[in-house]
Scaffold this motif. Structure first.
Motif, PDB file in Angstrom:
ATOM      1  N   ARG A  27       1.382 -35.690  43.838  1.00  0.00           N
ATOM      2  CA  ARG A  27       0.254 -36.396  44.438  1.00  0.00           C
ATOM      3  C   ARG A  27      -0.755 -36.733  43.337  1.00  0.00           C
ATOM      4  N   TRP A  28      -1.103 -38.003  43.290  1.00  0.00           N
ATOM      5  CA  TRP A  28      -1.970 -38.497  42.220  1.00  0.00           C
ATOM      6  C   TRP A  28      -3.313 -38.944  42.789  1.00  0.00           C
ATOM      7  N   LEU A  29      -4.379 -38.583  42.088  1.00  0.00           N
ATOM      8  CA  LEU A  29      -5.670 -39.195  42.349  1.00  0.00           C
ATOM      9  C   LEU A  29      -5.707 -40.551  41.648  1.00  0.00           C
ATOM     10  N   TRP A  30      -5.295 -40.554  40.370  1.00  0.00           N
ATOM     11  CA  TRP A  30      -5.090 -41.792  39.610  1.00  0.00           C
ATOM     12  C   TRP A  30      -3.676 -41.704  39.048  1.00  0.00           C
ATOM     13  N   ARG A  31      -2.798 -42.562  39.505  1.00  0.00           N
ATOM     14  CA  ARG A  31      -1.372 -42.447  39.215  1.00  0.00           C
ATOM     15  C   ARG A  31      -1.096 -42.349  37.721  1.00  0.00           C
ATOM     16  N   SER A  56     -17.766 -41.341  35.053  1.00  0.00           N
ATOM     17  CA  SER A  56     -17.203 -42.619  35.487  1.00  0.00           C
ATOM     18  C   SER A  56     -16.062 -42.384  36.471  1.00  0.00           C
ATOM     19  N   ILE A  57     -15.209 -41.414  36.155  1.00  0.00           N
ATOM     20  CA  ILE A  57     -14.117 -41.062  37.078  1.00  0.00           C
ATOM     21  C   ILE A  57     -14.685 -40.547  38.393  1.00  0.00           C
ATOM     22  N   ALA A  58     -15.733 -39.707  38.315  1.00  0.00           N
ATOM     23  CA  ALA A  58     -16.368 -39.194  39.535  1.00  0.00           C
ATOM     24  C   ALA A  58     -16.929 -40.333  40.383  1.00  0.00           C
ATOM     25  N   SER A  59     -17.509 -41.329  39.737  1.00  0.00           N
ATOM     26  CA  SER A  59     -18.068 -42.463  40.465  1.00  0.00           C
ATOM     27  C   SER A  59     -16.977 -43.252  41.174  1.00  0.00           C
ATOM     28  N   ILE A  60     -15.835 -43.422  40.513  1.00  0.00           N
ATOM     29  CA  ILE A  60     -14.715 -44.134  41.128  1.00  0.00           C
ATOM     30  C   ILE A  60     -14.210 -43.385  42.350  1.00  0.00           C
ATOM     31  N   VAL A  61     -14.073 -42.042  42.231  1.00  0.00           N
ATOM     32  CA  VAL A  61     -13.565 -41.243  43.346  1.00  0.00           C
ATOM     33  C   VAL A  61     -14.543 -41.255  44.518  1.00  0.00           C
ATOM     34  N   SER A  62     -15.830 -41.116  44.239  1.00  0.00           N
ATOM     35  CA  SER A  62     -16.816 -41.027  45.315  1.00  0.00           C
ATOM     36  C   SER A  62     -16.978 -42.334  46.080  1.00  0.00           C
ATOM     37  N   SER A  63     -16.697 -43.448  45.413  1.00  0.00           N
ATOM     38  CA  SER A  63     -16.932 -44.752  46.038  1.00  0.00           C
ATOM     39  C   SER A  63     -15.656 -45.535  46.318  1.00  0.00           C
ATOM     40  N   ALA A  64     -14.477 -44.899  46.071  1.00  0.00           N
ATOM     41  CA  ALA A  64     -13.195 -45.588  46.232  1.00  0.00           C
ATOM     42  C   ALA A  64     -13.174 -46.885  45.422  1.00  0.00           C
ATOM     43  N   GLY A  65     -13.570 -46.770  44.164  1.00  0.00           N
ATOM     44  CA  GLY A  65     -13.606 -47.929  43.283  1.00  0.00           C
ATOM     45  C   GLY A  65     -12.250 -48.221  42.668  1.00  0.00           C
ATOM     46  N   ALA A  66     -12.262 -48.995  41.587  1.00  0.00           N
ATOM     47  CA  ALA A  66     -11.027 -49.375  40.895  1.00  0.00           C
ATOM     48  C   ALA A  66     -10.880 -48.553  39.624  1.00  0.00           C
ATOM     49  N   TRP A  67      -9.652 -48.113  39.349  1.00  0.00           N
ATOM     50  CA  TRP A  67      -9.365 -47.378  38.131  1.00  0.00           C
ATOM     51  C   TRP A  67      -9.328 -48.317  36.935  1.00  0.00           C
ATOM     52  N   PRO A  68      -9.390 -47.785  35.713  1.00  0.00           N
ATOM     53  CA  PRO A  68      -9.393 -48.653  34.529  1.00  0.00           C
ATOM     54  C   PRO A  68      -8.183 -49.580  34.418  1.00  0.00           C
ATOM     55  N   ASP A  69      -7.045 -49.203  35.024  1.00  0.00           N
ATOM     56  CA  ASP A  69      -5.876 -50.074  34.966  1.00  0.00           C
ATOM     57  C   ASP A  69      -5.868 -51.113  36.079  1.00  0.00           C
ATOM     58  N   GLY A  70      -6.946 -51.171  36.878  1.00  0.00           N
ATOM     59  CA  GLY A  70      -7.056 -52.165  37.939  1.00  0.00           C
ATOM     60  C   GLY A  70      -6.555 -51.722  39.291  1.00  0.00           C
ATOM     61  N   THR A  71      -5.862 -50.584  39.369  1.00  0.00           N
ATOM     62  CA  THR A  71      -5.385 -50.093  40.662  1.00  0.00           C
ATOM     63  C   THR A  71      -6.541 -49.478  41.446  1.00  0.00           C
ATOM     64  N   PRO A  72      -6.484 -49.517  42.777  1.00  0.00           N
ATOM     65  CA  PRO A  72      -7.601 -48.983  43.563  1.00  0.00           C
ATOM     66  C   PRO A  72      -7.494 -47.482  43.762  1.00  0.00           C
ATOM     67  N   ASN A 233       2.997 -33.484  31.852  1.00  0.00           N
ATOM     68  CA  ASN A 233       4.176 -32.803  32.382  1.00  0.00           C
ATOM     69  C   ASN A 233       4.661 -33.443  33.683  1.00  0.00           C
ATOM     70  N   LEU A 234       3.930 -34.435  34.170  1.00  0.00           N
ATOM     71  CA  LEU A 234       4.209 -34.978  35.494  1.00  0.00           C
ATOM     72  C   LEU A 234       4.597 -36.448  35.478  1.00  0.00           C
ATOM     73  N   GLY A 235       4.577 -37.076  34.330  1.00  0.00           N
ATOM     74  CA  GLY A 235       4.869 -38.498  34.245  1.00  0.00           C
ATOM     75  C   GLY A 235       4.898 -38.924  32.790  1.00  0.00           C
ATOM     76  N   PRO A 236       4.760 -40.200  32.523  1.00  0.00           N
ATOM     77  CA  PRO A 236       4.806 -40.681  31.138  1.00  0.00           C
ATOM     78  C   PRO A 236       3.583 -40.236  30.356  1.00  0.00           C
ATOM     79  N   ASP A 237       3.772 -40.024  29.055  1.00  0.00           N
ATOM     80  CA  ASP A 237       2.615 -39.785  28.195  1.00  0.00           C
ATOM     81  C   ASP A 237       2.442 -40.993  27.283  1.00  0.00           C
ATOM     82  N   GLY A 238       1.474 -40.910  26.376  1.00  0.00           N
ATOM     83  CA  GLY A 238       1.175 -42.053  25.529  1.00  0.00           C
ATOM     84  C   GLY A 238       0.326 -43.085  26.253  1.00  0.00           C
TER      85      GLY A 238
END
Length: 345
Positions: A27-31, A56-72, A233-238
């Motif tokens: 389960r991802w907050l930001w994939r 900035s991350i807290a602001s996105i979570v609290s307001s259901a904003g957009a992540w830096p990669d453009g996903t909601p 440990n849960l997905g791609p790195d880099g």
């Protein structure tokens, strides 16, 4: 066992057969960047805006904003913040306002009532009490601990102490909460091509316990920064992102800062940080001497060697450094028809 003690579970080790389990997706907050149910470390050198980035991350979570990669951010949720370094009203709150946070969903950990008196909250001893309070407000999607070093009461350079003292924080994360622990790089880490995980201050257990480690560096001049994913440990790195820490004024008189996200970056974390820090590193005497010679000879084509050395000395370059720079740049020394020597690219 006494005859009056009844237990349906006999003493001994319990085993769970794989056939009795069902696989679960992460389960991802930001994939691929911020998992729910796990600890994420955010580390970097001072001055890279780590706290502002976490806000900035807290602001996105609290307001259901957009992540830096453009996903909601699919669903807004509560955010809980403990900071041992910054003032709430003078520093943290203005930054959250500047970045559009929903203030009704952001909660600051301030103190704890213990045995009839109030005292400062201690993340090394009070995480279980915090878990109870989070349950009272209906849960949280994100918890920020700044710095995570304060969650260790023992020796932060001893793996056993770190694992023991962070146990409650791991339990908190397992309740489907994304936990961000802010940390620092050790001094002098940028002088050698170390892996970013080896630069996180304290025991390697910090990076080992975290499922994802994010790292920051300064680049692109005074305000530019980079964020890279050093471990997952849960997905791609880099890969990573550029961001700028921008100063602004709110409410006519309150000066603060905010994160403005820029483009995505490719490569592994060591490459991304290395390029950023190389851009920020002051040039060496040899690099300055090479730049001097290139600027001088590109403009003139060729010059008498005596004149080159005189101009170099006036610019503060020693003759020995200029001769080494000449050799590395493969500058030719040629004799003219009158017996004089010239330097030519």
């Amino acid at each position: 066992m006494h005859p009056w003690v009844v237990s349906e579970y006999p003493d001994g080790v319990r085993l769970l057969q794989a056939a009795e389990c069902e696989p679960l997706a992460v389960r991802w907050l930001w994939r691929h960047w911020l998992p729910s149910g796990a600890i994420t470390i955010l580390a970097g050198m001072p001055g890279t805006g780590k706290t502002t980035l976490a806000l900035s991350i807290a602001s996105i979570v609290s307001s259901a904003g957009a992540w830096p990669d453009g996903t909601p951010c699919i669903e807004a949720g509560n955010v809980v913040i403990w900071s041992g370094e910054d003032d709430i009203q003078a520093t943290l709150l203005p930054r959250l306002i500047a970045m559009g946070a929903d203030r009704s969903r952001v909660h600051f950990v301030t103190s704890i009532h213990d045995q009839g008196r109030f005292r400062e909250f201690d993340p090394s001893t009070d995480i279980r009490q915090l878990m109870l309070k989070i349950a009272e407000i209906g849960g949280a999607r994100l918890v920020i601990i700044d710095p995570i070093l304060n969650a260790v009461s023992g020796d932060a350079h001893r793996a056993n102490d770190v694992r023991r003292d962070l146990h409650d924080l791991v339990v908190l994360a397992r309740s489907e909460v994304a936990v961000i622990g802010i940390s620092h790089f050790s001094k002098g880490g940028g002088k050698a091509p170390q892996h970013p995980l080896d630069r996180v201050i304290g025991s390697q257990a910090f990076a080992a316990l975290a499922r994802i480690v994010l790292v920051t560096a300064q680049s692109m001049g005074e305000e530019g920064r980079v964020l890279a994913r050093a471990k997952s440990n849960l997905g791609p790195d880099g890969s990573g992102f550029e961001y700028v820490v921008e100063s602004l004024t709110i409410s006519d008189s309150i000066e603060t800062s905010r994160v403005v996200w820029r483009g995505a970056l490719e490569g592994d974390a060591r490459e991304i940080l290395g390029q950023a820090e190389q851009a920020m590193r002051p040039p060496s005497r040899m690099e300055e001497a090479k730049t001097f010679l290139l600027d001088l000879l590109v403009g003139h084509g060729h010059l008498p060697s005596v004149q080159v050395l005189e101009l170099a000395a006036s610019a503060g370059h020693s003759a020995s450094t200029i001769h080494r720079a000449k050799a590395e740049l493969q500058i030719r020394a040629e004799k003219d028809g009158h017996g004089g020597w010239y330097w030519r690219l």
